[in-house]
Design a protein around this motif. Structure first.
Motif, PDB file in Angstrom:
ATOM      1  N   ILE A  53       0.827  -1.199   0.000  1.00  0.00           N
ATOM      2  CA  ILE A  53       0.000   0.000   0.000  1.00  0.00           C
ATOM      3  C   ILE A  53       0.867   1.257   0.000  1.00  0.00           C
ATOM      4  O   ILE A  53       0.560   2.254  -0.668  1.00  0.00           O
ATOM      5  N   THR A  57       0.893   4.228  -2.764  1.00  0.00           N
ATOM      6  CA  THR A  57       0.725   5.618  -2.334  1.00  0.00           C
ATOM      7  C   THR A  57       1.800   6.513  -2.944  1.00  0.00           C
ATOM      8  O   THR A  57       1.512   7.612  -3.434  1.00  0.00           O
ATOM      9  N   TYR A 340      -5.032   5.458  -0.463  1.00  0.00           N
ATOM     10  CA  TYR A 340      -4.046   4.437  -0.093  1.00  0.00           C
ATOM     11  C   TYR A 340      -3.171   4.883   1.072  1.00  0.00           C
ATOM     12  O   TYR A 340      -2.674   4.035   1.826  1.00  0.00           O
TER      13      TYR A 340
END
Length: 395
Positions: A53, A57, A340
């Protein structure tokens, strides 16, 4: 039966997005197994998810800018290859540090199959076909997330979770190979002006858009936290569930296929503000119910969590794009960035809370973060009411 070009394109889009989301959540059901195998804490084991994640991002906006200036097919091909390479590396290494690095590499290139694919569809498809194909995109995000969890914790025995990583890498390679054969060639990227009427700084400093970014961040914070630490809760007292049983509970995720369109209809009927507030309240009920010591309560909580989260997520995106008159690409890139970022923060901070205060620590963080989508919904509702009042003719 021979597929039409539109059906073939829908199938390719579905395969690319599903393979991307399969890689994201692959190790989530077996986090307790990783904890035991590598001899690490629950919070450290969760880096198997949060590293992906975090990579998404960091890379989402750069890939969005790449898609504006470069042909997208080569980006899709390169990104798919590196996602598969990261999966194979992660399956091969014996150090958890290298495991995290491989997962981070996958996260860095996931936007090649998500953000760039949306830009590609906008470039090659007329509006009427784009809406149909994007339906395949949304369904693939849900089924890919579910498929990754099932592949990692159910289809392969838990002690052989490495096979799941290899399987996902091979699926990604197949999807990329089919895409390179069937995706139509794109026109040259349009010339981009040196400046934009709606820039990133403008979007971040305007409260009406910023609060919707924060809404998506808060919603995914809660969703990621509960789903990520659910295996640890269910593997311990009073449940003592097996990995297969824990993985089966992730089947509730499929409700997202139906909640997206339903939330859109609710927004049309009630308005985005009320829909956001309703989604936040349903998600809050899910958080509270997740603290019960009964399995039926946990299952009900996860159903409510999916219903509430997909409602507020859909309403946030809808309100954002309805508000924009220009700069939709940048606005959506920032939304995904905040989204995210919220997921990464949820997995990371909730890991510390879980280590310190167990499940009730996770619940406390989630309750606090739900103030963001509820606040955004309340202010969106108030803004619409004020606009209606100013538009009303004087007597």
């Amino acid at each position: 039966m021979r597929l039409s070009k539109s059906q073939a394109l829908q199938g390719v889009v579905f395969a690319l997005v599903a393979s991307a989301f399969t890689n994201i959540y692959l190790t989530q059901p077996v986090l307790p197994v990783l904890q035991q195998e590598f001899g690490i804490s629950a919070a450290y084991a969760s880096w198997s998810i949060s590293a992906v994640i975090l990579g998404i991002t960091l890379a989402n906006i750069p890939f969005g800018l790449l898609a504006d200036h470069w042909p997208i097919r080569p980006i899709l091909f390169t990104g798919g290859l590196l996602i598969a390479l990261g999966g194979l590396l992660t399956a091969w290494v014996d150090s958890f540090t290298w495991h995290v690095m491989g997962r981070f590499l996958q996260g860095l290139f996931i936007p090649a199959l998500t953000t760039c694919l949306v830009a590609y569809l906008a470039r090659v498809l007329p509006a009427e076909r784009r809406h149909v194909v994007m339906g395949s995109y949304v369904a693939a995000t849900v089924l890919g997330g579910l498929g990754g969890r099932l592949l990692g914790g159910w289809l392969h025995p838990p002690l052989h979770w490495r096979y799941a990583l290899v399987s996902a890498a091979l699926l990604t390679l197949v999807a990329i190979g089919v895409a390179m054969r069937l995706l139509p060639k794109e026109p040259r990227p349009p010339a981009q002006p040196l400046h934009s009427r709606v820039g990133f700084i403008t979007l971040l400093t305007q409260w009406p858009t910023l609060r919707l970014f924060l809404s998506g961040m808060g919603g995914f914070f809660v969703f990621s936290s509960l789903f990520n630490y659910l295996p640890f809760r269910l593997a311990a007292a009073p449940f003592f569930l097996s990995t297969n049983a824990i993985t089966a509970i992730y089947l509730v995720y499929i409700i997202g296929i139906f909640m997206g369109p339903a939330a859109g209809q609710l927004s049309n009927r009630w308005g985005s503000g009320q829909t956001l507030m309703g989604g936040a309240v349903v998600t809050l009920l899910a958080v509270v119910l997740s603290g019960t010591p009964w399995l039926v309560g946990i299952i009900a909580a996860m159903l409510l969590l999916c219903a509430g989260f997909f409602t507020l997520h859909t309403a946030s995106v809808g309100a954002l794009n309805h508000r924009m008159t220009a700069g939709h690409g940048r606005a959506n890139a920032l939304y995904v960035l905040f989204y995210y970022l919220g997921g990464w923060m949820g997995v990371t901070l909730s890991g510390l809370a879980f280590e310190a205060w167990r499940w009730f620590g996770v619940m406390g963080l989630c309750v606090g973060m739900l103030a963001l989508p509820f606040m955004a919904g309340w202010m969106e509702k108030r803004s619409v009411a004020q606009q209606a009042m100013h538009a009303r003719p004087l007597p």
